[in-house]
Scaffold this motif. Structure first.
Motif, mmCIF file in Angstrom:
data_model
loop_
_atom_site.group_PDB
_atom_site.id
_atom_site.type_symbol
_atom_site.label_atom_id
_atom_site.label_comp_id
_atom_site.label_asym_id
_atom_site.label_seq_id
_atom_site.Cartn_x
_atom_site.Cartn_y
_atom_site.Cartn_z
ATOM 1 N N LEU A 89 0.775 -1.051 -0.047
ATOM 2 C CA LEU A 89 0.147 0.190 -0.220
ATOM 3 C C LEU A 89 0.863 1.167 0.058
ATOM 4 N N CYS A 90 0.684 2.117 -0.946
ATOM 5 C CA CYS A 90 1.304 3.591 -0.840
ATOM 6 C C CYS A 90 0.368 4.604 -0.489
ATOM 7 N N VAL A 183 2.293 -4.249 3.782
ATOM 8 C CA VAL A 183 3.132 -3.064 4.317
ATOM 9 C C VAL A 183 2.785 -1.881 3.592
ATOM 10 N N LEU A 184 2.982 -0.689 4.238
ATOM 11 C CA LEU A 184 2.702 0.636 3.697
ATOM 12 C C LEU A 184 4.338 1.068 3.302
ATOM 13 N N ILE A 185 4.376 1.546 2.070
ATOM 14 C CA ILE A 185 5.734 2.161 1.531
ATOM 15 C C ILE A 185 5.311 3.701 1.208
ATOM 16 N N ALA A 186 5.480 4.681 1.901
ATOM 17 C CA ALA A 186 5.225 6.061 1.538
ATOM 18 C C ALA A 186 6.213 7.182 1.874
ATOM 19 N N SER A 187 6.096 7.970 1.245
ATOM 20 C CA SER A 187 7.019 9.312 1.424
ATOM 21 C C SER A 187 6.411 10.662 1.721
ATOM 22 N N ASP A 188 6.718 11.094 2.830
ATOM 23 C CA ASP A 188 6.484 12.587 3.226
ATOM 24 C C ASP A 188 7.088 12.892 4.246
ATOM 25 N N GLY A 189 6.974 14.111 4.660
ATOM 26 C CA GLY A 189 8.201 14.740 5.770
ATOM 27 C C GLY A 189 9.526 14.883 5.090
ATOM 28 N N PRO A 190 10.543 15.341 6.110
ATOM 29 C CA PRO A 190 11.906 15.466 5.797
ATOM 30 C C PRO A 190 12.785 14.052 6.247
ATOM 31 N N ARG A 191 13.939 14.014 5.383
ATOM 32 C CA ARG A 191 14.976 13.201 6.089
ATOM 33 C C ARG A 191 15.513 13.854 7.271
ATOM 34 N N LEU A 192 16.314 13.080 7.873
ATOM 35 C CA LEU A 192 17.185 13.490 9.152
ATOM 36 C C LEU A 192 17.908 14.680 8.719
ATOM 37 N N ASP A 193 18.773 15.039 7.378
ATOM 38 C CA ASP A 193 19.090 15.950 7.031
ATOM 39 C C ASP A 193 19.318 15.802 5.513
ATOM 40 N N LEU A 416 6.516 1.822 6.399
ATOM 41 C CA LEU A 416 7.837 2.444 6.197
ATOM 42 C C LEU A 416 7.733 3.571 5.401
ATOM 43 N N TRP A 417 8.552 4.814 5.961
ATOM 44 C CA TRP A 417 8.306 6.087 5.383
ATOM 45 C C TRP A 417 9.872 6.234 4.700
ATOM 46 N N VAL A 418 9.962 6.490 3.335
ATOM 47 C CA VAL A 418 11.325 6.923 3.072
ATOM 48 C C VAL A 418 11.016 8.429 2.274
ATOM 49 N N PRO A 419 11.483 9.217 3.125
ATOM 50 C CA PRO A 419 11.257 10.679 2.772
ATOM 51 C C PRO A 419 12.335 11.095 1.958
#
Length: 458
Positions: A89-90, A183-193, A416-419
């Motif tokens: 699920l994305c 599983v959820l794989i999505a992208s939002d928000g920031p990286r650590l830096d 799982l979020w990969v920003p």
């Protein structure tokens, strides 16, 4: 490991300018979720941008009404390859915040993508159009290169994330089978830096409340009545001081989480906060001093005064005001019980001599996270580290809020979020931008992760 031809395809897609050109098209839709014009643009964005992109992935696309009249519709693309394969699920959101037209530097238009070196400016470039375009593009590249995804796909878009995701919890609860996935794989928000690829597993919650010392309808001369009448502003300052002291340390045990789990503490041991050029320096002596900066930001609770006021600060008069109010926010991690927060706060204030201060809960966004040592996070971290050949920051949650609880608590799946953004992207402000190097690396990471899903142990 991602096949070299797939890695090259991802890198070339950014290097050729194709990704940037496509992002420019998406930015051109002023999809503000707070304006009438934005609602019209959102309708067009669903019909003319997202539906064709999902259809090109072989998805059946359906639109679903929002059970909450304050929110817009949901769009779901579904591609079924085999019942024997895992289902991913994305998620993404089509809406953006106000464009702040006329406030951008150098006369930039928020709805026109403009390039300045490695920065691609435009509303939604970082939040969230650039991020969901990375994932949609990665899926298309994988499908083009291999002929199949190797998993079943469900891609959910909402249209009101920037106004608190109204209706998404109710929608998910009513459509559990429709949204069922492994599983959820999505992208939002920031990286650590900006330099550090990041995997985060949830979000802190936010409990908003007001304190109101409404003591009398009128103001009274401070000379004639000072020392006799209780001052609501002084009272309110004292009341706040019993909740959080002047050094940012929470004073009420009922607003604190349990101890930081060992797995979370271990994951945060090597994390450096504010590691990008232009980041503000953390203030020495602020917050819980027995915790590292990373533990305070990602593993603990903070109580912030968002606004405070009494009378007219710009034009004060010699009078004791009749009323003072403050807006506060508790940012809290998973495991914190806020279900009875109003009672806890009211009883605490009364016990400290402030029964005249009223507590009103004005909003709550639940905290949630996937356990950091669970199988899916361990697997994903390994895939990302293999692709980058370097360290990947694994965070238990971001400091801010996302509708992560919908996936982990209501649908019961790991997240799982990969920003594909960074803390200095100026999302929600003028001059929002996406960094070209992050877009390039992000597309490689997303393509590699999706490629690996179909080959992951069940």
């Amino acid at each position: 490991m991602i096949p070299q031809n797939l890695r090259r395809a991802a890198e070339n897609h950014v290097d050729s300018g194709a990704f940037r050109a496509h992002l420019a098209e998406l930015v051109g839709y002023p999809t503000e979720s707070t304006t009438e014009r934005g609602n019209v643009a959102l309708r067009a964005y669903l019909d003319h941008v997202l539906t064709p992109l999902l259809t090109d992935l072989g998805c059946t696309v359906t639109e679903h009404p929002n059970p909450d009249p304050a929110g817009g519709p949901f769009l779901l693309g579904t591609r079924a390859e085999s019942p024997d394969l895992p289902t991913v699920l994305c998620y993404g959101h089509a809406d953006v915040v106000d464009g702040h037209s006329g406030q951008w530097s150098d006369g930039r238009d928020p709805w026109t993508l403009t390039v300045d070196g490695e920065r691609w400016y435009g509303r939604g470039t970082a939040d969230n159009k650039g991020q969901h375009l990375v994932n949609l593009t990665a899926l298309r590249l994988l499908l083009t290169e291999t002929g199949s995804l190797g998993f079943n796909l469900k891609f959910l878009f909402e249209t009101g994330e920037e106004i608190g995701s109204p209706g998404i919890a109710e929608f998910a609860a009513a459509h559990r089978e429709l949204l069922r996935a492994d599983v959820l794989i999505a992208s939002d928000g920031p990286r650590l830096d900006a330099a550090t690829p990041t995997l985060f597993l949830g979000s802190r919650g936010g409990l908003n409340f007001e304190l109101d010392a409404d003591l009398r309808p009128d103001s009274y001369h401070s000379g004639n009545w000072g020392g006799v009448l209780r001052n609501p502003a002084t009272t309110l300052a004292g009341a706040i001081g019993t909740l959080v002291d002047g050094h940012g340390r929470i004073q009420i045990p009922g607003l604190l989480p349990p101890e930081i789990p060992d797995a979370v503490r271990a994951a945060l041991a090597g994390i450096t906060v504010a590691n990008s050029p232009g980041d503000p320096a953390p203030d020495a002596g602020w917050g819980a001093q027995d915790l590292t900066a990373a533990e305070r930001l990602y593993g603990w609770n903070t109580l912030e005064v968002l606004a405070i006021g009494a009378a007219d600060i710009d034009h004060p008069v010699n009078a004791i005001p009749g009323r003072a109010r403050a807006a506060l926010q508790l940012r809290y991690v998973s495991g914190t019980d806020v279900s009875d927060a109003r009672r806890v706060l009211t009883e605490h204030l009364a016990a400290h001599g402030y029964p005249m201060v009223e507590v009103r809960i004005t909003g709550d966004f639940p905290a949630s996270r996937t356990e950091i040592d669970a199988p899916w996070p361990r697997w994903a971290a390994g895939v990302l580290e293999e692709v980058t050949g370097g360290p990947v920051a694994v965070l238990p949650n971001i400091g801010g809020s996302l509708p992560n609880f919908v996936f982990t608590e209501i649908l019961g799946i790991p997240a799982l979020w990969v920003p594909h953004s960074y803390p200095g992207c100026l999302q929600h402000a003028p001059d929002e931008h996406l960094l070209a190097p992050i877009a390039r690396e992000g597309l490689v990471l997303a393509t590699a992760l999706f490629h690996a899903v179909g080959r992951a142990p069940r």
